[in-house]
Write a protein that holds these residues in place. Sequence first.
Motif, PDB file in Angstrom:
ATOM      1  N   ALA A  64      49.148  19.829  11.758  1.00  0.00           N
ATOM      2  CA  ALA A  64      48.089  18.664  11.558  1.00  0.00           C
ATOM      3  C   ALA A  64      47.137  19.460  12.248  1.00  0.00           C
ATOM      4  CB  ALA A  64      48.655  17.518  12.165  1.00  0.00           C
ATOM      5  N   GLY A  65      47.172  19.996  13.605  1.00  0.00           N
ATOM      6  CA  GLY A  65      46.189  20.532  14.351  1.00  0.00           C
ATOM      7  C   GLY A  65      45.564  21.955  13.405  1.00  0.00           C
ATOM      8  N   MET A  66      46.201  22.538  12.905  1.00  0.00           N
ATOM      9  CA  MET A  66      45.854  23.474  12.016  1.00  0.00           C
ATOM     10  C   MET A  66      45.096  23.065  10.922  1.00  0.00           C
ATOM     11  SD  MET A  66      48.853  26.468  12.160  1.00  0.00           S
ATOM     12  CE  MET A  66      49.351  27.201  13.351  1.00  0.00           C
ATOM     13  N   LEU A  67      45.568  21.939  10.292  1.00  0.00           N
ATOM     14  CA  LEU A  67      44.788  21.394   9.075  1.00  0.00           C
ATOM     15  C   LEU A  67      43.297  20.897   9.495  1.00  0.00           C
ATOM     16  CD1 LEU A  67      47.878  19.570   7.254  1.00  0.00           C
ATOM     17  CD2 LEU A  67      46.362  21.309   6.437  1.00  0.00           C
ATOM     18  N   ALA A  68      43.151  20.313  10.982  1.00  0.00           N
ATOM     19  CA  ALA A  68      42.053  19.753  11.506  1.00  0.00           C
ATOM     20  C   ALA A  68      41.259  20.623  12.033  1.00  0.00           C
ATOM     21  CB  ALA A  68      42.344  18.946  12.408  1.00  0.00           C
ATOM     22  N   GLY A  69      41.472  22.100  11.902  1.00  0.00           N
ATOM     23  CA  GLY A  69      40.848  23.165  12.391  1.00  0.00           C
ATOM     24  C   GLY A  69      40.949  23.943  13.686  1.00  0.00           C
ATOM     25  N   ALA A  70      42.292  23.637  14.243  1.00  0.00           N
ATOM     26  CA  ALA A  70      42.504  24.191  15.433  1.00  0.00           C
ATOM     27  C   ALA A  70      42.851  25.750  15.158  1.00  0.00           C
ATOM     28  CB  ALA A  70      43.905  23.566  16.131  1.00  0.00           C
ATOM     29  N   ASP A  71      42.598  26.590  15.812  1.00  0.00           N
ATOM     30  CA  ASP A  71      42.873  27.938  16.093  1.00  0.00           C
ATOM     31  C   ASP A  71      43.520  28.625  17.209  1.00  0.00           C
ATOM     32  OD1 ASP A  71      40.521  28.384  17.303  1.00  0.00           O
ATOM     33  OD2 ASP A  71      39.387  29.439  15.962  1.00  0.00           O
ATOM     34  N   SER A  72      43.782  27.573  17.967  1.00  0.00           N
ATOM     35  CA  SER A  72      44.555  27.867  19.349  1.00  0.00           C
ATOM     36  C   SER A  72      45.340  26.906  19.740  1.00  0.00           C
ATOM     37  CB  SER A  72      43.369  28.398  20.386  1.00  0.00           C
ATOM     38  OG  SER A  72      42.776  27.314  20.889  1.00  0.00           O
ATOM     39  N   ILE A  73      45.951  27.040  20.848  1.00  0.00           N
ATOM     40  CA  ILE A  73      46.889  26.063  21.304  1.00  0.00           C
ATOM     41  C   ILE A  73      46.060  24.930  21.840  1.00  0.00           C
ATOM     42  CG2 ILE A  73      48.705  25.511  23.104  1.00  0.00           C
ATOM     43  CD1 ILE A  73      49.970  27.060  20.767  1.00  0.00           C
ATOM     44  N   ASP A  74      45.024  25.437  22.758  1.00  0.00           N
ATOM     45  CA  ASP A  74      44.088  24.183  23.348  1.00  0.00           C
ATOM     46  C   ASP A  74      43.674  23.275  22.422  1.00  0.00           C
ATOM     47  OD1 ASP A  74      44.966  25.359  25.890  1.00  0.00           O
ATOM     48  OD2 ASP A  74      42.928  26.614  26.269  1.00  0.00           O
ATOM     49  N   ASP A  75      43.301  24.047  21.227  1.00  0.00           N
ATOM     50  CA  ASP A  75      42.539  23.047  20.295  1.00  0.00           C
ATOM     51  C   ASP A  75      43.431  22.167  19.514  1.00  0.00           C
ATOM     52  OD1 ASP A  75      40.347  24.579  20.292  1.00  0.00           O
ATOM     53  OD2 ASP A  75      40.565  25.948  18.631  1.00  0.00           O
ATOM     54  N   MET A  76      44.842  22.002  19.832  1.00  0.00           N
ATOM     55  CA  MET A  76      45.657  20.961  19.610  1.00  0.00           C
ATOM     56  C   MET A  76      45.177  19.449  20.091  1.00  0.00           C
ATOM     57  SD  MET A  76      47.642  22.248  17.374  1.00  0.00           S
ATOM     58  CE  MET A  76      47.732  23.540  16.529  1.00  0.00           C
ATOM     59  N   ASN A  77      44.262  19.587  21.310  1.00  0.00           N
ATOM     60  CA  ASN A  77      43.837  18.628  21.754  1.00  0.00           C
ATOM     61  C   ASN A  77      43.159  17.679  20.768  1.00  0.00           C
ATOM     62  OD1 ASN A  77      44.499  17.927  24.514  1.00  0.00           O
ATOM     63  ND2 ASN A  77      43.177  19.615  25.249  1.00  0.00           N
ATOM     64  N   LEU A  78      42.520  18.240  19.501  1.00  0.00           N
ATOM     65  CA  LEU A  78      42.094  17.695  18.646  1.00  0.00           C
ATOM     66  C   LEU A  78      42.850  16.333  18.047  1.00  0.00           C
ATOM     67  CD1 LEU A  78      41.020  20.441  16.047  1.00  0.00           C
ATOM     68  CD2 LEU A  78      39.537  18.823  17.098  1.00  0.00           C
ATOM     69  N   LEU A  79      44.188  16.346  18.296  1.00  0.00           N
ATOM     70  CA  LEU A  79      44.947  15.234  17.947  1.00  0.00           C
ATOM     71  C   LEU A  79      45.262  14.072  18.917  1.00  0.00           C
ATOM     72  CD1 LEU A  79      48.016  17.418  16.762  1.00  0.00           C
ATOM     73  CD2 LEU A  79      46.165  16.696  15.409  1.00  0.00           C
ATOM     74  N   ARG A  80      44.408  14.395  20.155  1.00  0.00           N
ATOM     75  CA  ARG A  80      44.680  13.407  21.059  1.00  0.00           C
ATOM     76  C   ARG A  80      43.218  12.854  21.499  1.00  0.00           C
ATOM     77  NH1 ARG A  80      49.101  14.199  24.401  1.00  0.00           N
ATOM     78  NH2 ARG A  80      47.912  13.839  26.461  1.00  0.00           N
ATOM     79  N   HIS A  81      42.683  11.802  20.638  1.00  0.00           N
ATOM     80  CA  HIS A  81      41.312  11.131  20.903  1.00  0.00           C
ATOM     81  C   HIS A  81      41.232   9.825  20.222  1.00  0.00           C
ATOM     82  CE1 HIS A  81      40.287  13.309  16.791  1.00  0.00           C
ATOM     83  NE2 HIS A  81      39.584  11.998  16.698  1.00  0.00           N
ATOM     84  N   GLY A  82      40.535   8.890  20.787  1.00  0.00           N
ATOM     85  CA  GLY A  82      40.258   7.825  19.935  1.00  0.00           C
ATOM     86  C   GLY A  82      41.455   7.110  19.470  1.00  0.00           C
ATOM     87  N   GLY A  83      41.432   6.711  18.231  1.00  0.00           N
ATOM     88  CA  GLY A  83      42.447   6.013  17.755  1.00  0.00           C
ATOM     89  C   GLY A  83      43.573   6.703  17.101  1.00  0.00           C
ATOM     90  N   MET A  84      43.662   8.252  17.472  1.00  0.00           N
ATOM     91  CA  MET A  84      44.794   8.941  16.751  1.00  0.00           C
ATOM     92  C   MET A  84      46.349   8.413  17.423  1.00  0.00           C
ATOM     93  SD  MET A  84      43.248  11.271  14.768  1.00  0.00           S
ATOM     94  CE  MET A  84      44.296  12.771  14.878  1.00  0.00           C
ATOM     95  N   GLY A  85      46.460   7.823  18.513  1.00  0.00           N
ATOM     96  CA  GLY A  85      47.586   7.261  18.911  1.00  0.00           C
ATOM     97  C   GLY A  85      47.927   6.054  18.116  1.00  0.00           C
ATOM     98  N   ARG A  86      47.023   5.492  17.431  1.00  0.00           N
ATOM     99  CA  ARG A  86      47.227   4.060  16.576  1.00  0.00           C
ATOM    100  C   ARG A  86      47.930   4.821  15.221  1.00  0.00           C
ATOM    101  NH1 ARG A  86      42.635   0.093  17.567  1.00  0.00           N
ATOM    102  NH2 ARG A  86      43.829  -1.226  16.407  1.00  0.00           N
ATOM    103  N   LEU A  87      47.439   5.733  14.797  1.00  0.00           N
ATOM    104  CA  LEU A  87      47.732   6.140  13.523  1.00  0.00           C
ATOM    105  C   LEU A  87      48.988   6.892  13.198  1.00  0.00           C
ATOM    106  CD1 LEU A  87      44.119   7.235  11.986  1.00  0.00           C
ATOM    107  CD2 LEU A  87      45.492   5.174  11.431  1.00  0.00           C
ATOM    108  N   PHE A  88      49.094   7.756  14.355  1.00  0.00           N
ATOM    109  CA  PHE A  88      50.245   8.810  14.287  1.00  0.00           C
ATOM    110  C   PHE A  88      51.236   8.801  15.520  1.00  0.00           C
ATOM    111  CE2 PHE A  88      46.620  10.758  12.633  1.00  0.00           C
ATOM    112  CZ  PHE A  88      46.942  10.882  11.289  1.00  0.00           C
ATOM    113  N   ASP A  89      52.484   9.025  15.377  1.00  0.00           N
ATOM    114  CA  ASP A  89      53.521   9.002  16.446  1.00  0.00           C
ATOM    115  C   ASP A  89      53.693  10.374  17.068  1.00  0.00           C
ATOM    116  OD1 ASP A  89      55.371   8.135  18.339  1.00  0.00           O
ATOM    117  OD2 ASP A  89      57.002   8.349  16.962  1.00  0.00           O
ATOM    118  N   ARG A  90      53.809  10.479  18.416  1.00  0.00           N
ATOM    119  CA  ARG A  90      54.169  11.722  19.214  1.00  0.00           C
ATOM    120  C   ARG A  90      52.886  12.894  19.063  1.00  0.00           C
ATOM    121  NH1 ARG A  90      60.474  12.363  17.972  1.00  0.00           N
ATOM    122  NH2 ARG A  90      61.272  10.610  19.281  1.00  0.00           N
ATOM    123  N   THR A  91      51.780  12.443  19.391  1.00  0.00           N
ATOM    124  CA  THR A  91      50.539  13.495  19.554  1.00  0.00           C
ATOM    125  C   THR A  91      50.701  14.173  20.654  1.00  0.00           C
ATOM    126  OG1 THR A  91      49.443  11.725  20.532  1.00  0.00           O
ATOM    127  CG2 THR A  91      49.057  11.945  17.968  1.00  0.00           C
TER     128      THR A  91
END
Length: 468
Positions: A64-91
């Motif tokens: 999911a992080g790669m699909l959203a544009g992540a190209d490093s481990i730190d970029d996986m923070n893309l999955l932890r903002h705003g309402g992402m926790g309401r849409l997805f489990d285990r971010t």
Amino acid sequence: MQFKHAPAAVSAMFDDPNLVSAAGLVPMLRLAQRSGLDRLSQSRLTVPTDKGANAGSKVMALVAGMLAGADSIDDMNLLRHGGMGRLFDRTYAPSTLGSFLREFRFGHVRQLDAVASRTLVNLASAAPLLQVRDGERVMVDLDDTIIEVHGYKKQGASFGYSGVRGLNALLATASTTSSAPVILGQRLRQGKTGSPKGAARIVGDVLATLRRMSTGSSVRPLLRADSAFYGHATVGTAITAGADVSVTVRMDPAVKTAIASIPDDIWETIEYPNAIRDETTGRWISKAEVAEVPFVAFRSRKIAERIEGRLVVRRIPDLNPNKVDQPTLFDTYRHHAFFTTTDKNLMGTVAADKTHRAHAIIEQVHADLKGGPLAHLPSGVFTANSAWLVLAVIAFNLARTAGLIADHAGRLARATTATIRRTLITIPARVARSARRITLHLPEAWPWQTAFDRLFTVTHAPPPAATS
């Protein structure tokens, strides 16, 4: 376009818990779930210790992080903002995902390879990834590329044939005239590794994956590769697996002798860069010509291991480099030859040459990956980077499938991952909840709304009824 407000009249605040920046991950992860990515990862990955727990969810998060544009481990923070926790489990936090990847060993990478191939087979049943016309063959392209790295803590990094310090990624793609490439197999190797090392193994694996995809073609697939892969191990494996080959050859004495035996009157002019078509005769006016001669490859081996085929040669006039001021009286040619086992009745000399030159399509896949998750390899651990490559390939194939579902007759069906990400994935949305239903409020007049609606509808449709 100009900004229409005075600077003092505008402020910015990061305070809305209901906004997400990549609403397109909703149908993308639904597509990944329907292809069995989480289930296959959970059942097949045996990464040890507590860091390997919930492997299916962690693989889904990385993809999911790669699909959203992540190209490093730190970029996986893309999955932890705003309402992402309401849409997805285990971010998961980036540190958790990094620890998961660093626990991989070579066997676990091979397990992830199996997950990737089975996911691709399932994706092919959800969308016609390889559309084959009557009598058409699937093209399988094999090539490697160097992924540049910096610093001295990257395991396996060294200077290879390109003179660039990095790691060597070997990829195999499949495509047809009407379908953009998908990646059948991948392998990360040390930077100093020669191109043909391990190629036979990956050729056998990818052709087995292609058979399971059930393309419906009755014609043998064609493996295309450059001269680095011209060897009995790779070519023999492809022939045994039921494929034909089209492989550039090295100019050894046997090849030079075969080229010298071609009569001058059988060379055919072909369409080539800067060629001009004569409207009167319908023929091409070009400096490039092709011809062919029967050829037996690997004559130094046992008779049973020799392979009969055709040597197709393209020649281009060339000036004698020692006599540029006074050109030679007779033409001097540069010859480019490749060996193919295709039937001449199915693919003539000119068609074989044109088909072989289309092998360059795999370079576009290399560029696509390097413009995304493979912009650099994120870990110092070689096996973690190997797993990262496999996950990047899974994300690539998911994006290709989504583009085909969303716009099967338009440009998204053949678009790069960056285009699919920009149009279908990184769409801002506000998450609203009412009566146990979640609604994504997306931008009005989004230019690709029709494509997104189609993808959303297909991925959220109920599964097909089981047949008895």
